[in-house]
Design a protein around this motif. Structure first.
Motif: not given
Length: 758
Positions: A665-678
């Motif tokens: 079970t894995q949760l992916n989440f955004p980090v404090f980097i703009p989304d464009e850097y994926q």
């Protein structure tokens, strides 16, 4: 009366002064053509009254016939004298200086023919057509100089002298205004590619204006599949490098806003068609991201429901209601009765290479079917997605006075050979480099032929595969695979064996539903296995297997965030034996993964479960190389083959098990980097069990009284990681810590993998 008589006399005198009766026709200058043939072309006879305008028309007719290089005519008393110079007869047409395009292909565009007459205007038109062919290939500096070589007896040879120059390659492809999707994501939608030396067979990196315009259309379709209903895509004027060898392409994108689906309604004019059944056929739901493909699929599904009740002649019109404030689009699917119109014939034009049968399968419609613009457009889109064609045009024509339509399918083909390669690194393979070539329309039959090879630290592989997508003319795929792999696992984790394997396999596959497919496979595998701690060195094994597997795929993807919602699954069963295999067993495998994205699709929860079981027949022994192992990417925090039963004397020697069960079970989440850097962070929890090995492995040496570590206990781990979808390819970093383990298990806290394709 006295006034009328002078007027008539004047007119009679005027005609008499300017019109002469032809008493004889003299043809002067003809050598090959007889006099009577010239007279017939001039369309004049003796006894005819002609004036100066008639003489001019005679000259024009002879000039337009194309048989003469010069024509003049005049009246000499009552004698019509026609002076002609016959046009030379073309003895031979040749092409010189062409290396990039074959003479055969060029001559298809040349209208001047041998034994025809020489015409300067046709020569000029031929040059224009030939230049167009070269420009489509990216040769913008091509020069063509037509030469006329005079021969005896009024004959000439025509030589098209070609100086090809060099092709114009695409130096770079860039995008302007793409705020929602990265340039790397958009490039995957294009046929065109940036210049690379290994693409010399594919030609997709050569500048082609028609293909660039098609690429712009593909980008627009991509945005329409992802909710951007107002998207506009234009091709900026690029620029050449100073040496005119390269060209830069810029796509200007005006994305607009992303819309979701609002209220959905169906207008049903048929009282005996169940509304609930129609609602169940909808492939979209309120709140979904707008997707043009799903809307087209819904239209087809609604038509199918209505057709099942005997109403074949219907049209489904989509009436949108766009709310710009709330960014939703409500839709009414209006089902309309239509007149009964049928397809009389389908005429396929322009396919030099691709067989008509392949195109008919892609179209999905036949002569005699009800005429439907929606089905025709669906077929066109399917043809374009195959990437066999640069352009596809559908031209329907009504047969006057009938309820029949003819359909002309005009296509322009393009190369379908693809070269690819990649480099990467992972714990299971070490450093890896691979390369391959694939033809997706082999011999114009829609068949796929692939040759691929890879060299890695622990494995080496060569694969040749062939696939026929329309076996026996049906929606049935068939093919074969030849695969040779060398596994150097003696020093990898706790495997402790080497293996050379040659596999020959034949397969059949078909679609069960929109989401389910099935495949049946018959294979023969010839192995040489070397178990580092077994007696006897290299051992031969021959395995003959018949198996089937079922695949389920239902995913909705947010390409900007690279997240998904849906389920994918794979279940299989296979029998190995037939009385000629060195080992006899049944094997059962299954895996299922569920994904859901949320919070503006930037977060994703993923849960997966896998199982496997190999069941020996009777007391048959299952060699270690065919058992199950866990660790590494399958159970993070542990070494590859790092858990399960283990040799008591060689603790780095995993015995493997006859079954396994593992999940994550894995949760992916955004980090404090703009989304464009994926870049995404993730946390995970893994678990797994490896079953016991065969009983013959319980003691080492056998019957010595020294027992190995035998268990089938649960192991668990947890950890964190970072995923970075770099411009060069995806990179995955993870750190895992075992939570439940046995004392003889092997830990590995850090895992790294990356891969780039070019």
């Amino acid at each position: 009366m006295k006034k009328i008589i002078p007027t008539v006399c004047f007119l009679f005198s005027f005609v008499a002064a300017y019109a002469t009766t032809v008493s004889r026709i003299d043809i002067i200058g003809n050598k090959r053509m007889d006099t009577e043939s010239v007279r017939l072309l001039a369309d004049v006879k003796t006894g005819t009254n002609i004036n100066s305008e008639d003489v001019n028309q005679i000259v024009k007719k002879l000039q337009q016939s194309g048989y003469f290089s010069s024509v003049s005519a005049k009246m000499d008393g009552n004698i019509l004298k026609i002076n002609i110079t016959e046009a030379p007869v073309i003895a031979q047409v040749t092409v010189e200086g062409n290396d990039e395009i074959s003479t055969e292909d060029l001559k298809k565009e040349i209208r001047v023919k041998e034994r025809g007459t020489f015409d300067e205007t046709e020569i000029g038109a031929d040059v224009s057509r030939l230049l167009t062919i070269y420009q489509r290939k990216g040769f913008f500096d091509t020069r063509i100089n037509p030469q006329k070589i005079q021969l005896e007896d009024g004959r000439v040879n025509i030589v098209y002298e070609i100086t090809e120059g060099h092709p114009i390659y695409i130096k770079d492809i860039s995008f302007k205004g793409n705020n929602e999707f990265s340039s790397r994501t958009l490039k995957k939608e294009l046929l065109s590619r940036e210049y690379a030396w290994w693409r010399f067979m594919a030609q997709f990196d050569v500048y082609d204006e028609d293909r660039i315009q098609y690429d712009a259309q593909m980008i627009r379709q991509f945005y329409l599949r992802n909710g951007f209903v107002d998207v506009q895509v234009k091709v900026y004027e690029g620029k050449f490098t100073p040496d005119r060898k390269y060209y830069s392409v810029v796509f200007d994108i005006q994305e607009g806003q992303r819309y979701k689906i609002g209220e959905l309604k169906i207008k049903n004019p048929f009282t005996d068609v169940d509304n609930q059944e129609l609602n169940s056929a909808l492939k979209i739901n309120t709140g979904d991201i707008y997707n043009i493909d799903q809307i087209e699929t819904t239209i087809g599904a609604l038509r199918a429901v209505v057709a099942a009740q005997g109403y074949s002649f219907v049209n489904v019109d989509v009436i949108p209601d766009k709310d710009d404030i709330n960014r939703i689009i409500s839709m009414i699917f209006e089902i309309q009765k239509t007149n009964r119109i049928y397809l009389n014939s389908i005429n396929i034009l322009g396919n030099v290479r691709t067989f008509d049968s392949v195109i008919n399968h892609q179209l999905g419609i036949r002569a005699g079917d009800p005429f439907s613009l929606q089905e025709i457009e669906s077929g066109r889109q399917k043809m374009m997605r195959s990437r066999y064609y640069k352009d596809v045009q559908m031209v329907p024509t009504r047969i006057e006075g009938t309820n029949l339509m003819n359909l002309d399918v005009k296509i322009e083909e393009q190369p379908t050979v693809e070269l690819s390669g990649g480099i990467g690194w992972s714990n299971i393979n070490g450093f890896m480099i691979d390369a391959g070539i694939m033809e997706t329309n082999f011999m114009g039959r829609g068949q796929v032929v692939q040759l691929r090879g890879s060299i890695a630290q622990y494995t080496k592989q060569v694969l040749l595969s062939f696939t026929e997508p329309y076996l026996f003319g049906r929606e049935l795929s068939g093919g074969f695979d030849i695969n040779y792999t060398m596994y150097n696992y003696g020093k990898l984790g706790s495997f402790g064996y080497d293996r050379d394997s040659l596999s020959l396999g034949a397969r059949l596959g078909w679609r069960l539903t929109d989401n389910w497919t099935q495949m049946v496979r018959l294979s023969a595998m010839y192995d040489q296995n070397y178990d580092l701690h077994a007696v006897g060195g290299w051992q031969a094994a021959n395995l003959y297997t018949l198996g089937t597997n079922f695949k389920y795929h239902n995913l909705n993807t947010d390409f900007k965030q690279n997240t998904h919602t849906g389920i994918v699954a794979n279940f299989g069963v296979a029998y190995t034996g037939f009385g000629i295999s060195t080992e006899t067993f049944m094997r059962y495998n299954g895996e299922i993964t569920g994904l859901v994205n949320f919070l503006d699709n930037r977060w994703q929860l993923k849960s997966s479960l896998e199982f496997g079981y190999v069941q020996p027949f009777g007391d048959d022994y299952i060699s270690r190389v065919y058992r199950y192992f866990l660790g590494g990417e399958s159970l993070r925090g542990f070494q590859i083959a790092g858990i399960g039963s283990r040799n008591w004397a060689y603790r780095n020697y995993a015995l493997g098990g006859l079954w396994k069960a593992n999940g994550s079970t894995q949760l992916n989440f955004p980090v404090f980097i703009p989304d464009e850097y994926q870049v995404k962070g993730f946390i995970f929890a893994d678990y797994g069990i490896v079953g016991k090995p065969p009983k013959d492995e319980y003691e080492f040496p056998k019957n010595s009284g020294h027992y190995n570590f035998i268990d089938q206990d649960l192991r668990t781990s947890a950890g964190v990681g970072v995923f970075w979808n770099t411009p060069m390819g995806p990179m995955n970093f993870s750190w895992g810590w075992p939570l439940k383990m046995n004392k003889y298990d092997r830990e590995q806290r850090f895992l790294l993998s990356f891969e780039t394709q070019f």
